[in-house]
Design an enzyme around this catalytic site. Structure first.
Site, PDB file in Angstrom:
ATOM      1  CB  ALA A  31      -0.659   0.032   1.058  1.00 42.31           C
ATOM      2  CG  HIS A  36       6.351   2.517   1.811  1.00 39.34           C
ATOM      3  ND1 HIS A  36       4.532   3.077   1.708  1.00 39.34           N
ATOM      4  CD2 HIS A  36       5.954   2.113   2.720  1.00 39.34           C
ATOM      5  CE1 HIS A  36       3.978   2.457   2.743  1.00 39.34           C
ATOM      6  NE2 HIS A  36       4.959   1.969   3.633  1.00 39.34           N
ATOM      7  CD  GLN A  60       4.739  -6.079  11.064  1.00 38.45           C
ATOM      8  OE1 GLN A  60       5.649  -6.594  10.522  1.00 38.45           O
ATOM      9  NE2 GLN A  60       4.730  -4.911  11.048  1.00 38.45           N
ATOM     10  N   GLY A 147      12.039   4.503   7.834  1.00 39.97           N
ATOM     11  CA  GLY A 147      11.047   5.398   8.367  1.00 39.97           C
ATOM     12  C   GLY A 147      11.248   6.315   9.463  1.00 39.97           C
ATOM     13  CE  LYS A 149       2.665   7.564  10.709  1.00 45.21           C
ATOM     14  NZ  LYS A 149       2.717   5.882  10.674  1.00 45.21           N
ATOM     15  CD  GLN A 153       9.300  -0.689  11.818  1.00 44.53           C
ATOM     16  OE1 GLN A 153       8.037  -1.790  12.330  1.00 44.53           O
ATOM     17  NE2 GLN A 153       9.682  -0.532  11.093  1.00 44.53           N
ATOM     18  CB  SER A 185       0.355   6.028   7.623  1.00 45.86           C
ATOM     19  OG  SER A 185      -0.434   5.298   7.965  1.00 45.86           O
TER      20      SER A 185
HETATM   21  P1  AMP Z   1       5.081   0.177   6.164  1.00 48.54           P
HETATM   22  O1  AMP Z   1       4.893  -0.631   4.876  1.00 48.54           O
HETATM   23  O2  AMP Z   1       4.034   0.762   6.836  1.00 48.54           O
HETATM   24  O3  AMP Z   1       5.501  -1.676   7.137  1.00 48.54           O
HETATM   25  O4  AMP Z   1       6.591   0.718   6.401  1.00 48.54           O
HETATM   26  C1  AMP Z   1       7.611   0.522   5.539  1.00 48.54           C
HETATM   27  C2  AMP Z   1       8.501   1.415   5.686  1.00 48.54           C
HETATM   28  O5  AMP Z   1       8.708   2.621   5.286  1.00 48.54           O
HETATM   29  C3  AMP Z   1       8.779   1.449   7.742  1.00 48.54           C
HETATM   30  O6  AMP Z   1      10.221   2.003   7.728  1.00 48.54           O
HETATM   31  C4  AMP Z   1       8.107   2.722   7.670  1.00 48.54           C
HETATM   32  O7  AMP Z   1       8.907   3.866   8.698  1.00 48.54           O
HETATM   33  C5  AMP Z   1       8.415   3.859   6.154  1.00 48.54           C
HETATM   34  N1  AMP Z   1       7.138   4.620   6.082  1.00 48.54           N
HETATM   35  C6  AMP Z   1       5.930   4.833   6.686  1.00 48.54           C
HETATM   36  N2  AMP Z   1       5.631   5.538   6.411  1.00 48.54           N
HETATM   37  C7  AMP Z   1       6.340   6.736   6.413  1.00 48.54           C
HETATM   38  C8  AMP Z   1       6.788   8.408   6.305  1.00 48.54           C
HETATM   39  N3  AMP Z   1       5.868   9.041   6.011  1.00 48.54           N
HETATM   40  N4  AMP Z   1       8.120   8.629   5.905  1.00 48.54           N
HETATM   41  C9  AMP Z   1       9.173   8.080   6.088  1.00 48.54           C
HETATM   42  N5  AMP Z   1       8.751   7.055   5.694  1.00 48.54           N
HETATM   43  C10 AMP Z   1       7.438   6.076   5.953  1.00 48.54           C
END
Ligand code: AMP
Length: 288
Positions: A31, A36, A60, A147, A149, A153, A185
């Site tokens: 998504a 990302h 998780q 990230g 964000k 983690q 997000s």
């Molecule tokens: P996820 O798909 O939510 O597991 O995120 C995958 C990676 O993308 C993780 O390292 C997150 O911290 C990073 N990430 C998600 N949203 C953001 C954002 N708005 N800014 C920077 N990194 C992000």
């Protein structure tokens, strides 16, 4: 861009990368959005070859419904990654990653997992640690991008690398925000129009908290944030915490005095989790 769904075929392709070339890895749950893609852009700048994984990791999730409702946009994700000139995409099945036992390993993260997200989402970080360790073993990257964000983690992954003696450099990437300040997000897509309009209040409050923390102590700042959300009940505050960036331990609030010394020696961040209806949103910001 090459796409793989099995470990075997991915590893065969990775074997063809010259030994002199570096591999940058971006693990995701799909998504995909600009947040990302900012990780992918960073990886492209740093490494010779970039690999992105898309895997919605069941271990998780503490709530089954969150896993079931997790958005999935494979075709769009692949198009976006092609545009970024990503080299490899790995989209494995749960069976490929876990065989027949979808279970998390238990880790000792020296307490980093006991606060904030770890306290509110049981088992979450053991699940994250399990899948990231497995992915690192498969991909053997030189660099991996995470990230800010998900700041907790990020710190836990650094701890995982240190404790397990993994040979990968973890690169943090700043939070990518919408124009109105909302941290991007995958969950934002599930917000109704009303909640989407209200959600920037989270970052606005974090920014004001930073100003207040600059002239006041932690207790006053926390009380101010809690009061701000009470006056704005459409968003439900789950927690707001001021914690040391490295240890994630909350700032000592026993002293109500102006904590200038404490603050100047250490880097503190404000961490927040908020419910917009059923959707749980997290954000954080540096308070220095
Ligand atoms: P996820 O798909 O939510 O597991 O995120 C995958 C990676 O993308 C993780 O390292 C997150 O911290 C990073 N990430 C998600 N949203 C953001 C954002 N708005 N800014 C920077 N990194 C992000």
């Amino acid at each position: 861009m090459q796409l793989f769904t099995t470990i075997k075929t991915l590893q065969e392709a990775l074997k063809n990368i010259a030994l002199t070339q570096t591999i940058g890895f971006v693990p995701t749950m799909g998504a995909l959005h600009e947040g990302h893609l900012s990780l992918v852009k960073n990886a492209k700048k740093t490494a010779d070859k970039v690999i992105v994984s898309i895997f919605v990791n069941p271990t998780q999730f503490d709530k089954e419904e969150d896993l079931i409702n997790y958005p999935s946009t494979f075709q769009k994700d692949i198009t976006l990654l092609q545009k970024e000139a990503c080299d490899f995409v790995f989209i494995p099945s749960a069976k490929e990653m876990y065989s027949d036992s979808i279970k998390a390993q238990e880790f000792d993260f020296d307490g980093l997992d006991k606060v904030m997200e770890g306290a509110h989402r049981k088992g979450h970080f053991n699940g994250v640690g399990t899948i990231v360790k497995r992915l690192f073993n498969i991909v053997q990257p030189d660099f991996a991008f995470f990230g800010e964000k998900d700041f907790q983690q990020l710190q836990i992954i650094k701890k995982l690398v240190e404790k397990e003696g993994l040979n990968v450099k973890i690169i943090p990437v700043p939070i990518y925000r919408e124009k109105d300040g909302l941290a991007m997000s995958s969950r934002n897509a599930r917000l109704t129009d009303v909640y989407r309009k209200e959600a920037p209040f989270i970052y606005q409050t974090l920014q004001k908290a930073k100003t207040i923390f600059g002239i006041n102590n932690a207790v006053k700042t926390i009380e101010w944030v809690e009061a701000a959300f009470k006056k704005h009940p459409i968003l439900e505050l789950e927690y707001f915490s001021i914690a040391n960036e490295a240890t994630l331990l909350p700032i000592p609030t026993s002293s109500k005095k102006y904590t200038k010394e404490i603050k100047s020696n250490q880097k503190y961040r404000g961490f927040i989790a908020v419910f917009a209806g059923d959707i749980r949103l997290i954000d954080n910001t540096a308070l220095y």
